[in-house]
Design a protein around this motif. Structure first.
Motif, PDB file in Angstrom:
ATOM      1  N   TYR A  18      49.718 -23.093 110.985  1.00 13.57           N
ATOM      2  CA  TYR A  18      49.984 -22.825 112.483  1.00 13.57           C
ATOM      3  C   TYR A  18      51.068 -21.820 112.691  1.00 13.57           C
ATOM      4  CZ  TYR A  18      51.376 -24.774 116.780  1.00 13.57           C
ATOM      5  OH  TYR A  18      51.665 -25.043 118.322  1.00 13.57           O
TER       6      TYR A  18
ATOM      7  N   VAL B 199      41.075 -33.908 118.738  1.00 15.76           N
ATOM      8  CA  VAL B 199      42.443 -33.149 119.026  1.00 15.76           C
ATOM      9  C   VAL B 199      43.269 -33.305 117.612  1.00 15.76           C
ATOM     10  CG1 VAL B 199      44.423 -33.004 120.313  1.00 15.76           C
ATOM     11  CG2 VAL B 199      42.185 -33.427 121.339  1.00 15.76           C
TER      12      VAL B 199
ATOM     13  N   LEU C  78      60.090 -25.653 120.455  1.00 17.47           N
ATOM     14  CA  LEU C  78      60.739 -26.212 121.431  1.00 17.47           C
ATOM     15  C   LEU C  78      61.925 -27.140 121.294  1.00 17.47           C
ATOM     16  CD1 LEU C  78      60.191 -25.433 124.624  1.00 17.47           C
ATOM     17  CD2 LEU C  78      59.871 -27.773 124.802  1.00 17.47           C
TER      18      LEU C  78
ATOM     19  N   ASN D 150      55.884 -28.264 125.624  1.00 22.41           N
ATOM     20  CA  ASN D 150      55.393 -26.914 125.640  1.00 22.41           C
ATOM     21  C   ASN D 150      53.932 -26.880 125.111  1.00 22.41           C
ATOM     22  OD1 ASN D 150      55.517 -24.037 126.103  1.00 22.41           O
ATOM     23  ND2 ASN D 150      55.841 -23.837 123.858  1.00 22.41           N
TER      24      ASN D 150
ATOM     25  N   ALA E 271      51.093 -28.881 125.370  1.00 23.09           N
ATOM     26  CA  ALA E 271      50.540 -29.752 124.605  1.00 23.09           C
ATOM     27  C   ALA E 271      49.624 -30.615 125.835  1.00 23.09           C
ATOM     28  CB  ALA E 271      51.472 -30.924 124.202  1.00 23.09           C
TER      29      ALA E 271
ATOM     30  N   GLN F  34      47.590 -29.855 127.823  1.00 22.48           N
ATOM     31  CA  GLN F  34      45.996 -29.360 128.039  1.00 22.48           C
ATOM     32  C   GLN F  34      45.305 -30.131 127.313  1.00 22.48           C
ATOM     33  OE1 GLN F  34      48.632 -27.547 127.112  1.00 22.48           O
ATOM     34  NE2 GLN F  34      48.052 -26.521 125.138  1.00 22.48           N
ATOM     35  N   TRP F  35      45.785 -30.831 126.498  1.00 21.50           N
ATOM     36  CA  TRP F  35      44.919 -31.585 125.459  1.00 21.50           C
ATOM     37  C   TRP F  35      44.661 -33.093 126.073  1.00 21.50           C
ATOM     38  CZ3 TRP F  35      42.650 -27.959 123.289  1.00 21.50           C
ATOM     39  CH2 TRP F  35      43.362 -26.899 122.877  1.00 21.50           C
TER      40      TRP F  35
ATOM     41  N   ALA G  52      52.440 -40.507 118.535  1.00 19.81           N
ATOM     42  CA  ALA G  52      51.737 -41.249 119.376  1.00 19.81           C
ATOM     43  C   ALA G  52      51.255 -40.453 120.511  1.00 19.81           C
ATOM     44  CB  ALA G  52      53.000 -42.151 120.126  1.00 19.81           C
ATOM     45  N   ASP G  53      50.488 -41.079 121.407  1.00 19.55           N
ATOM     46  CA  ASP G  53      49.821 -40.408 122.602  1.00 19.55           C
ATOM     47  C   ASP G  53      50.657 -39.988 123.779  1.00 19.55           C
ATOM     48  OD1 ASP G  53      47.845 -39.475 124.485  1.00 19.55           O
ATOM     49  OD2 ASP G  53      46.411 -40.674 123.663  1.00 19.55           O
ATOM     50  N   ALA G  54      50.456 -39.026 124.226  1.00 19.19           N
ATOM     51  CA  ALA G  54      51.325 -38.471 125.563  1.00 19.19           C
ATOM     52  C   ALA G  54      51.036 -39.417 126.693  1.00 19.19           C
ATOM     53  CB  ALA G  54      51.221 -37.164 126.045  1.00 19.19           C
TER      54      ALA G  54
ATOM     55  N   ASP H 141      54.196 -36.626 118.741  1.00 17.09           N
ATOM     56  CA  ASP H 141      53.070 -35.924 118.450  1.00 17.09           C
ATOM     57  C   ASP H 141      51.894 -36.675 117.923  1.00 17.09           C
ATOM     58  OD1 ASP H 141      52.825 -32.350 118.260  1.00 17.09           O
ATOM     59  OD2 ASP H 141      50.902 -33.868 117.301  1.00 17.09           O
ATOM     60  N   ILE H 142      50.692 -36.457 118.608  1.00 14.84           N
ATOM     61  CA  ILE H 142      49.646 -37.179 117.942  1.00 14.84           C
ATOM     62  C   ILE H 142      49.117 -36.900 116.748  1.00 14.84           C
ATOM     63  CG2 ILE H 142      47.626 -35.739 118.733  1.00 14.84           C
ATOM     64  CD1 ILE H 142      46.365 -37.925 120.204  1.00 14.84           C
ATOM     65  N   SER H 143      49.679 -35.862 115.840  1.00 12.70           N
ATOM     66  CA  SER H 143      49.264 -35.135 114.659  1.00 12.70           C
ATOM     67  C   SER H 143      50.442 -35.570 113.784  1.00 12.70           C
ATOM     68  CB  SER H 143      48.834 -33.794 114.718  1.00 12.70           C
ATOM     69  OG  SER H 143      49.227 -33.319 113.513  1.00 12.70           O
TER      70      SER H 143
HETATM   71  C1  LIG Z   1      49.609 -25.884 121.018  1.00  7.55           C
HETATM   72  S1  LIG Z   1      50.913 -27.086 120.142  1.00  7.55           S
HETATM   73  C2  LIG Z   1      52.425 -26.846 120.839  1.00  7.55           C
HETATM   74  C3  LIG Z   1      53.278 -27.237 119.890  1.00  7.55           C
HETATM   75  C4  LIG Z   1      54.904 -27.061 120.427  1.00  7.55           C
HETATM   76  N1  LIG Z   1      55.083 -27.717 121.404  1.00  7.55           N
HETATM   77  C5  LIG Z   1      55.387 -25.568 120.554  1.00  7.55           C
HETATM   78  O1  LIG Z   1      56.030 -25.194 121.698  1.00  7.55           O
HETATM   79  O2  LIG Z   1      55.175 -24.867 119.539  1.00  7.55           O
HETATM   80  C6  LIG Z   1      50.170 -28.667 120.985  1.00  7.55           C
HETATM   81  C7  LIG Z   1      50.657 -29.827 120.169  1.00  7.55           C
HETATM   82  O3  LIG Z   1      50.233 -31.073 121.162  1.00  7.55           O
HETATM   83  C8  LIG Z   1      50.028 -32.052 120.133  1.00  7.55           C
HETATM   84  N2  LIG Z   1      49.051 -32.976 121.048  1.00  7.55           N
HETATM   85  C9  LIG Z   1      47.916 -32.754 121.543  1.00  7.55           C
HETATM   86  N3  LIG Z   1      47.529 -33.736 122.379  1.00  7.55           N
HETATM   87  C10 LIG Z   1      48.510 -34.685 122.252  1.00  7.55           C
HETATM   88  C11 LIG Z   1      48.706 -35.825 122.740  1.00  7.55           C
HETATM   89  N4  LIG Z   1      47.827 -36.602 123.590  1.00  7.55           N
HETATM   90  N5  LIG Z   1      49.832 -36.550 122.298  1.00  7.55           N
HETATM   91  C12 LIG Z   1      51.047 -36.277 121.861  1.00  7.55           C
HETATM   92  N6  LIG Z   1      50.753 -34.812 121.416  1.00  7.55           N
HETATM   93  C13 LIG Z   1      49.546 -34.199 121.611  1.00  7.55           C
HETATM   94  C14 LIG Z   1      49.396 -31.253 119.004  1.00  7.55           C
HETATM   95  O4  LIG Z   1      48.937 -32.191 118.057  1.00  7.55           O
HETATM   96  C15 LIG Z   1      50.023 -30.137 118.793  1.00  7.55           C
HETATM   97  O5  LIG Z   1      50.964 -30.416 118.056  1.00  7.55           O
END
Ligand SMILES: C[S@@+](CC[C@H](N)C(=O)[O-])C[C@H]1O[C@@H](n2cnc3c(N)ncnc32)[C@H](O)[C@@H]1O
Length: 272
Positions: free
Chosen positions: A30, A19, A68, A127, A129, A131-132, A109-111, A85-87
């Motif tokens: 993106y 991810v 957001l 918003n 995020a 689902q990952w 960091a991780d959610a 964000d994890i990235s």
């Molecule tokens: C689809 S993007 C949405 C970005 C933003 N919230 C928006 O509305 O445009 C999902 C984001 O969630 C982050 N993400 C995915 N898994 C995550 C986790 N476990 N912890 C933190 N961030 C995460 C991804 O790196 C990505 O930047």
């Protein structure tokens, strides 16, 4: 850019390093792929009922390129804005996007493991995020932990009807996992209550997007960093033959508008 980092590679059903890598790769191009995400983010915030009556610190989880966060910054009484964000690539984009709007404190960091103390925040927003994250119960418990009493939790995610057409098309070819599994509205409701949240309100809507071809859809998913991250996905190259069969099956769903792809947007609101 100063980033506090606390990402560890926990045992995960969804491969977190993938991810992270996938969103790092997607972070450069993106913004071409974001109209759906923006629509969902706009609806999420437009339907938010609670108003913030005193100065608070707010957190945007999975900030991505900061879309957001820009809206959160416009809300009344947001004293401090944290973005997580994890990235790292995404955090860089968010940092650039927020320049001149509002200072943000960045956390890599991780959610599922928020690097904040208990009862620190007045609001947690996210918003598309969660689902990952494979342990949504943990995500919600963490958000509950960092919120102050009556703090608000507002997020969107994808529900199980998402990419139904793609799932059905692959099912005509094999039994492998080709599409991420998404959690239902009922499960989200239950997890929020188990975490301790009150005034829980969760609703969903199906948004159908149309693509020129199934390949355009796949490219779009890749651009969003939204392709399959489950360990059940096929390793190595998916056979060209299998891929062609899936495309052939998907083509049968073509309408006058193009190839349909359903996204079930889930909007959730709760209070500590
Ligand atoms: C689809 S993007 C949405 C970005 C933003 N919230 C928006 O509305 O445009 C999902 C984001 O969630 C982050 N993400 C995915 N898994 C995550 C986790 N476990 N912890 C933190 N961030 C995460 C991804 O790196 C990505 O930047």
């Amino acid at each position: 850019m100063r980033v506090v980092s606390s990402v560890t590679q926990a045992q995960a059903i969804i491969d977190k390093s993938l991810v992270q890598q996938s969103f790092d790769d997607a972070s450069q191009c993106y913004n071409q792929f974001t109209s759906l995400q923006r629509t969902i983010g706009d609806r999420l915030m437009a339907e938010k009922k609670a108003t913030i009556s005193q100065s608070i610190a707010a957190l945007d989880v999975g900030v991505g390129t900061g879309y957001l966060s820009k809206q959160i910054a416009q809300l009344k009484n947001i004293d401090t804005l944290f973005a997580l964000d994890i990235s790292l690539g995404m955090l860089q984009q968010a940092d650039n996007a927020m320049r001149g709007i509002k200072p943000i404190e960045l956390f890599c960091a991780d959610a599922e493991q928020l690097p904040m103390g208990d009862s620190r925040l007045g609001a947690v927003y996210s918003n598309l995020a969660f689902q990952w994250c494979d342990n949504l119960q943990q995500v919600f418990s963490e958000s509950y932990r960092v919120l102050q009493p009556v703090g608000e939790f507002v997020f969107s995610t994808f529900g199980p009807a998402t990419l139904n057409e793609l799932k059905q098309s692959w099912q005509t070819v094999d039994d492998l996992v080709h599409v991420n599994a998404f959690v239902s509205v009922e499960e989200i409701n239950a997890y929020l209550r188990t975490a301790g949240f009150q005034k829980v309100s969760v609703r969903s809507e199906n948004i159908v997007m149309y693509y020129q071809t199934p390949k355009h859809l796949m490219l779009d998913l890749k651009g969003m960093g939204a392709h399959n991250m489950n360990p059940g996905r096929q390793h190595g190259l998916t056979g060209i033959q299998a891929f062609k069969m899936m495309i052939g099956s998907y083509e049968k769903k073509r309408t006058a508008k193009g190839i349909p792809a359903t996204f079930q947007a889930v909007y959730a609101y709760a209070t500590k």
